[in-house]
Write an enzyme that holds these catalytic residues in place. Structure first.
Site, PDB file in Angstrom:
ATOM      1  N   SER A  62     -73.383  32.324  -2.602  1.00 51.15           N
ATOM      2  CA  SER A  62     -72.427  33.219  -1.945  1.00 51.15           C
ATOM      3  C   SER A  62     -71.287  33.590  -2.891  1.00 51.15           C
ATOM      4  CB  SER A  62     -71.880  32.591  -0.655  1.00 51.15           C
ATOM      5  OG  SER A  62     -70.922  31.603  -0.948  1.00 51.15           O
ATOM      6  N   ASP A  74     -66.480  27.431  -6.527  1.00 54.12           N
ATOM      7  CA  ASP A  74     -67.679  28.249  -6.733  1.00 54.12           C
ATOM      8  C   ASP A  74     -67.342  29.600  -7.349  1.00 54.12           C
ATOM      9  OD1 ASP A  74     -68.681  26.095  -5.394  1.00 54.12           O
ATOM     10  OD2 ASP A  74     -69.921  27.267  -4.000  1.00 54.12           O
TER      11      ASP A  74
END
Lengths: 418, 418
Positions: free
Chosen positions: A154, A209
């Site tokens: 994502s 991330d």
């Protein structure tokens, strides 16, 4: 370079050490995954439609929205340079969610596809606001990062969207047209917008991330502060997706219960988290050591991998499938740990520098041929962050959409922000 | 009760929590194994020969020594009541070792059989010294405790020998002939002599094994001090012998390397040992709690079992066979840990009180039918310690030697020292 087309790409990430413990302020270390990336093609169009293709999320037909339907009126005074000041606007998100699914011609839209659509429309609406050009756009996203496996798919998607839209709407320049200082500023802005997108997806993401997907390399994360790790030696890994689905939120909650509930043995659990913290710190020292020879580097890293895996098991976040990967890899004397939330998901096997191509093939075959049908990826930690490919050819959309996704990385001409 | 014949019996032991950590002053908890015991028959004879039968150690023919060959001259001023003051006499041990193997008619004697013979002759020589009766003896030892599996088979053997010889040479009375105070003193003396025998076998034993074999029940061991655990609830276990041989000394050395060698991650290892210590302490609290219901007792104990197993794995003392036992038992929702030194040996599976006989059979069948050919024993922790059986019948030696060893416990009439 044409300003009507952009092809961008950003890597997935993997947590090397410190998963779960990081939630309690302990050190975690993550790195970008070489060869596991998301690619996105952006081409402006003139018919006023916004088209989002997500073939690798299993979307049969593209999402297609009239650009005029987007709720620009709900976006007020966006300062493109400071997205961190944006308050999350429930009304905006709610509106976007209803637009996203409107008129999708009764196509069955699964959860991943929905979230991908919301996130895209959120970024599109914010980044087109104030823009001079509003004629629509075609976006085509490809990815070879397994979704929902803790590999930052994502964030990689968010970074690609932020980069492509910032470029297309003229908020940043591509690395082709920019100096070092400009590239640095652009990558910072990409990271900030990607973090906004991650918030749409995850609520309160750590920021690890999107940082890895933007900057590549390896990072250390301590108490909410992200530091690039200097002096990182590149390490090869075999990444195995057990394909066992897991619920990260529940796994994190279960660890919290052990710590906060007096019935959950908080004292023991805190000692285990401290030990995991020291594993991350030891790995940092190993990577930072300039005098350590390869033999010692690998032997010590293997020791840390084993300890960390068992400690994560002792927190209750293991899974038989992960132990199976360890068992198979151990037959070739390779060391494996779970990575990410655990409870399934992925395992990471260190490949020492003296392991031959043939030996790696033996392990991969054993893993993929096992009754569990594991999927394996050879990768190394610490590759490039987000990059842009010259997309000036008129045929580039066709080439992009028809190209095998694993071949996109091989196309010559990528320029990287980091 | 005849004073010419004695049948004695002592249990094996299992470590519940704290293995390896106990070497570094952390708390360990051990319990006696109900149904896994050594039995020994003693009968005086008049021909001046000492005969030792060890059929369950695979000895084809009995050891047979002339009692007159024993080196009583090397045993000086033994105070039977205070064996702890005996200095180990290398000359005596050396002599005993040469006598033990003399004239054994070229019978192949393996290591276990040799050690059993040395230990016996050491105790016999010390305990017969000062004795009025020296006409020889027949000893017949049976055991259903797997040897070399960390289940205290040697301590159980030592306690049986000490008890039988102390009785036969008139140093203690049997519980049939004694009051509570006398029984207590006798059991203390048995334990002290058994510890001497354990020193012959192991060099520097902790004293845990002989204490459990003497006193039964469950004990806690902290910094060399052994405490009986009061308020112990009896817990059922499935004990699985993986039959994977391991070297306890090397396993202990490997853990020491992790702690003492700066390359072995001493800080991380010490945190893991602290966590194991807290597991033992938590289990003590659970067992001591008078208000905890069974549901909570079992759920918490299962949690401690899982954590402890993984922490021992993180110390590098695990083995795939032990994880296999865990995996098979987990299919019936049962929780397992390695017990003892690890690296093979035995695993301990908790059987909750709501587990049916049929369910236990399913697990046992799965374990014994696995390609590893595991051996399973249903047991409970915390049974009797050393006991004596009325052996007044003239046929008792024949009955004893021909009886199935697993049936000896079922014979009515045992009286226990503890």
């Amino acid at each position: 370079m044409s300003s009507d087309r952009y092809i961008v790409s950003a890597p997935g990430k993997v947590i090397l050490f410190g998963e779960h413990a990081v939630v309690y302020g302990k050190t975690a270390i993550a790195g970008s995954l070489d060869g596991l990336r998301t690619y996105a093609f952006f081409e402006k169009r003139i018919d006023g439609y916004v088209e989002l293709n997500l073939p690798d999320l299993g979307l049969q037909r593209a999402f297609l929205w009239p650009a005029s339907a987007l709720p620009y009126n709900l976006v007020n005074n966006v300062d493109i340079k400071e997205p961190q000041n944006l308050n999350f606007n429930d009304v905006l998100l709610h509106k976007i969610k209803s637009i996203a699914l409107e008129g999708q011609d009764n196509q069955q839209i699964n959860n991943f596809q929905q979230i991908a659509a919301f996130t895209f429309l959120y970024l599109y609406t914010c980044l087109e606001y104030n823009s001079q050009t509003s004629c629509g756009m075609t976006i085509y996203v490809r990815s070879n990062i397994p979704v929902g496996a803790g590999l930052g798919s994502s964030a990689s998607y968010s970074v690609c969207l932020a980069t492509g839209l910032l470029l297309a709407f003229g908020h940043i320049l591509s690395p082709y047209e920019s100096n070092e200082q400009g590239i640095k500023k652009s990558s910072e802005l990409i990271n900030l917008w990607a973090y906004q997108a991650e918030k749409v997806i995850h609520g309160t993401p750590s920021g690890v991330d999107n940082s890895v997907a933007t900057y590549g390399g390896a990072i250390m994360f301590v108490n909410g502060v992200i530091q690039n790790m200097m002096g990182t030696r590149s390490l090869r890994f075999l990444l195995t997706n057990t394909k066992v689905p897991r619920n990260t939120k529940i796994l994190i909650e279960n660890v919290r219960t052990r710590i906060e509930n007096v019935k959950g043995f908080p004292k023991i659990t805190n000692l285990i988290l401290d030990a995991i913290h020291d594993i991350s710190e030891s790995f940092k020292e190993i990577l930072g050591s300039e005098i350590m020879d390869d033999q010692e580097l690998y032997t010590k890293t293997e020791g840390l991998i084993d300890m960390c895996h068992h400690l994560l098991n002792s927190l209750g976040v293991g899974h038989p499938s992960l132990d199976k990967v360890r068992e198979i890899a151990a037959q070739c004397d390779l060391h494996t740990k779970l990575t990410g939330a655990g409870g399934g998901g992925c395992a990471l096997t260190l490949i020492r520098n003296d392991v031959s191509k043939e030996q790696i093939e033996i392990v991969k075959t054993a893993l993929t041929a096992s009754p569990h049908c594991f999927e394996c990826y050879e990768t190394s930690i610490g590759g490039h962050g987000v990059g842009v490919l010259d997309a000036s050819s008129d045929k580039s959309l066709q080439e992009f959409s028809e190209c095998e996704k694993n071949q996109l990385a091989g196309i010559i001409g990528w320029m990287y922000f980091a």
